[in-house]
Design a protein around this motif. Sequence first.
Motif, PDB file in Angstrom:
ATOM      1  N   ASP A   1       0.835  -1.206   0.000  1.00  0.00           N
ATOM      2  CA  ASP A   1       0.000   0.000   0.000  1.00  0.00           C
ATOM      3  C   ASP A   1       0.865   1.250   0.000  1.00  0.00           C
ATOM      4  N   ARG A   2       0.444   2.232  -0.793  1.00  0.00           N
ATOM      5  CA  ARG A   2       1.169   3.489  -0.881  1.00  0.00           C
ATOM      6  C   ARG A   2       0.523   4.503   0.047  1.00  0.00           C
ATOM      7  N   VAL A   3       1.337   5.119   0.888  1.00  0.00           N
ATOM      8  CA  VAL A   3       0.822   6.094   1.846  1.00  0.00           C
ATOM      9  C   VAL A   3       1.510   7.441   1.621  1.00  0.00           C
ATOM     10  N   SER A   4       0.732   8.438   1.221  1.00  0.00           N
ATOM     11  CA  SER A   4       1.290   9.781   1.048  1.00  0.00           C
ATOM     12  C   SER A   4       1.516  10.425   2.410  1.00  0.00           C
ATOM     13  N   ILE A   5       2.611  11.156   2.533  1.00  0.00           N
ATOM     14  CA  ILE A   5       2.894  11.874   3.776  1.00  0.00           C
ATOM     15  C   ILE A   5       3.109  13.336   3.400  1.00  0.00           C
TER      16      ILE A   5
ATOM     17  N   TYR B   1       3.470  21.819  -2.023  1.00  0.00           N
ATOM     18  CA  TYR B   1       2.714  21.629  -3.261  1.00  0.00           C
ATOM     19  C   TYR B   1       1.364  22.340  -3.179  1.00  0.00           C
ATOM     20  N   ASN B   2       0.810  22.689  -4.344  1.00  0.00           N
ATOM     21  CA  ASN B   2      -0.554  23.213  -4.358  1.00  0.00           C
ATOM     22  C   ASN B   2      -1.536  22.047  -4.535  1.00  0.00           C
ATOM     23  N   ARG B   3      -2.815  22.354  -4.478  1.00  0.00           N
ATOM     24  CA  ARG B   3      -3.834  21.300  -4.505  1.00  0.00           C
ATOM     25  C   ARG B   3      -3.691  20.402  -5.756  1.00  0.00           C
ATOM     26  N   GLU B   4      -3.508  21.025  -6.916  1.00  0.00           N
ATOM     27  CA  GLU B   4      -3.409  20.247  -8.170  1.00  0.00           C
ATOM     28  C   GLU B   4      -2.230  19.278  -8.123  1.00  0.00           C
ATOM     29  N   GLU B   5      -1.106  19.754  -7.547  1.00  0.00           N
ATOM     30  CA  GLU B   5       0.071  18.877  -7.474  1.00  0.00           C
ATOM     31  C   GLU B   5      -0.198  17.694  -6.543  1.00  0.00           C
ATOM     32  N   PHE B   6      -0.849  17.940  -5.405  1.00  0.00           N
ATOM     33  CA  PHE B   6      -1.205  16.823  -4.520  1.00  0.00           C
ATOM     34  C   PHE B   6      -2.117  15.830  -5.250  1.00  0.00           C
ATOM     35  N   VAL B   7      -3.102  16.353  -5.977  1.00  0.00           N
ATOM     36  CA  VAL B   7      -4.007  15.476  -6.740  1.00  0.00           C
ATOM     37  C   VAL B   7      -3.188  14.583  -7.677  1.00  0.00           C
ATOM     38  N   PHE B   8      -2.250  15.188  -8.411  1.00  0.00           N
ATOM     39  CA  PHE B   8      -1.425  14.419  -9.358  1.00  0.00           C
ATOM     40  C   PHE B   8      -0.656  13.306  -8.635  1.00  0.00           C
ATOM     41  N   TYR B   9       0.015  13.641  -7.518  1.00  0.00           N
ATOM     42  CA  TYR B   9       0.858  12.658  -6.847  1.00  0.00           C
ATOM     43  C   TYR B   9       0.046  11.556  -6.157  1.00  0.00           C
TER      44      TYR B   9
ATOM     45  N   ILE C   1      -2.005  20.098   6.362  1.00  0.00           N
ATOM     46  CA  ILE C   1      -1.768  21.119   5.348  1.00  0.00           C
ATOM     47  C   ILE C   1      -3.003  21.215   4.473  1.00  0.00           C
ATOM     48  N   GLU C   2      -3.513  22.431   4.376  1.00  0.00           N
ATOM     49  CA  GLU C   2      -4.800  22.655   3.702  1.00  0.00           C
ATOM     50  C   GLU C   2      -4.848  22.073   2.285  1.00  0.00           C
ATOM     51  N   ALA C   3      -3.838  22.387   1.477  1.00  0.00           N
ATOM     52  CA  ALA C   3      -3.859  21.930   0.079  1.00  0.00           C
ATOM     53  C   ALA C   3      -3.842  20.404  -0.013  1.00  0.00           C
ATOM     54  N   ALA C   4      -3.091  19.760   0.895  1.00  0.00           N
ATOM     55  CA  ALA C   4      -2.994  18.297   0.879  1.00  0.00           C
ATOM     56  C   ALA C   4      -4.350  17.672   1.229  1.00  0.00           C
ATOM     57  N   LEU C   5      -5.029  18.256   2.211  1.00  0.00           N
ATOM     58  CA  LEU C   5      -6.331  17.737   2.631  1.00  0.00           C
ATOM     59  C   LEU C   5      -7.401  18.017   1.579  1.00  0.00           C
ATOM     60  N   ALA C   6      -7.299  19.187   0.923  1.00  0.00           N
ATOM     61  CA  ALA C   6      -8.288  19.567  -0.091  1.00  0.00           C
ATOM     62  C   ALA C   6      -8.229  18.643  -1.304  1.00  0.00           C
ATOM     63  N   ALA C   7      -7.075  18.016  -1.527  1.00  0.00           N
ATOM     64  CA  ALA C   7      -6.902  17.172  -2.719  1.00  0.00           C
ATOM     65  C   ALA C   7      -7.368  15.731  -2.500  1.00  0.00           C
TER      66      ALA C   7
END
Length: 505
Positions: free
Chosen positions: A54-58, A86-94, A110-116
């Motif tokens: 499983d992949r887990v983003s941090i 990163y911004n929201r779009e970058e988090f979405v991509f990763y 981090i707001e952007a990470a949670l928003a994605a």
Amino acid sequence: MANHNNTVLDLLAGEDDRIALTAPGKPDLTYKQLRRNVRELAAKLNGFGIGKGDRVSIAIPNSPGMVVTFLATATCATAAPLNPKYNREEFVFYYEDTNAVALIVLDEGIEAALAAVTPDILVIRATSNPDGTLSFEKINGIERSPRVEELAESDDIATILHTSGTTSRPKRVPIRHRNLAASVGNITSAYELSPADTTLCLMPLFHIHGLVGCLLSTFASGGTLVCPNGFNALEFWKLVDIYKPSWYSAAPTMHQAILSRASRNEAIVKANPFRFIRSSSAPLPPVIIEQMEATLNAPVLESYSMTEAAHLMATNPLPPKIRKPGTVGYGFGVDVAIMDEDGNLQERGQSGEVVVKGANVVDGYENNPEANAKAFTNGWFRTGDRGMLDEDGYLRLTGRLKELINRGGEKISPLEVDDILLRHPAVMEAIAFAVPHKMLGEDIHAAIVVTDKSITEQELKAYCSASLAEFKVPRQFHILDELPRGATGKLQRLNMAKLLNLTEG
């Protein structure tokens, strides 16, 4: 015994009361506490339904919390640390690119990470306990059925990072526990790291340099890791005074910032000599090495590393062995050679593409047969860097193959031009780069940051002409307030012409 000392958990040296991890304003963590906490948190992740494969983003900035989270995640699953800026779009991509099943954040996150985050991603909050250990709790996302408690083995993928692709889409680099263990073994022996060492971690922990060159190598040698929240040139000497680190590893821009403040902190510099200073992630101009050694009174060891090699490939050795400024030393536990375009290995003194081979080198990029076909030849990994080995086997890099400037058939190494410019007393930073040219194909320009704005283009050209062949002298100079950099602090050499809107001349 096949798995012995071959996983991230095995790399945490010992279970005693020596201090493993510390940071300003945070409680110290001993090796005993750290190991125990890492195992508890790994079991907790298993209980949340997260395990091998499983992949887990941090998304956590540098901090003891990030250190413990990375270790725990890699111990039972695959850690995918991301740049917290990163911004929201970058988090979405990763998240999509790595197929993340969960995201771990610290405290409110981090707001952007949670928003994605999409509904199928489990969000886990890490919080610090009064004793410095961490706790994990699920805060939202899909319920998964618990997994059996199981620790990673040497062949499992410990972490997935991306190449810092300056031009193309970043490639996924799956790094196995055995690759990390091999690289860490090479680093600890190259620098003779021991429990007596204390390291100040300045590099970001979403990047191989920070994770392996600073964090894992320190723990594997039983030393102490000081982990402030990121690099701050204004705080550096204060931290040196408090923690008395025996060494630190950083990228060239950080070294330059540290050096520029050394004169104001002479007493601290004198009272706290480093055993050695290490540079990696980008070329360190020889002139900066000379200034650092003279001012900081410690050997500066330039090294050569890549994500695909789980960090270290070559380094200059500690004294009394010879270090050669302008080279990145030689391979430690890694075979380093030079190859021509057809895959033939070259003699010493011949230039070509730098290739490496060793237990630290990854098996290949993930789901990218095309990139793998290009990157691997007869078991050698092609680095994409140009260089040559001197008579003693020291590697001299002449630049990225794709950064080499081809001016009407004459090849120019931009690194050579950078070094000359940086020797000018008014030049603080410099980067030579290619610009498109109708007749020549490419011409050479340079962008610089100066201390004296009255300097003229004529003066700079004359200065370069004294040391460089005429075709290597930049045709134009761009004086900037700062040089553009990527997320990991790398100069954007390939993008400079575009960033400065320079079209064909």
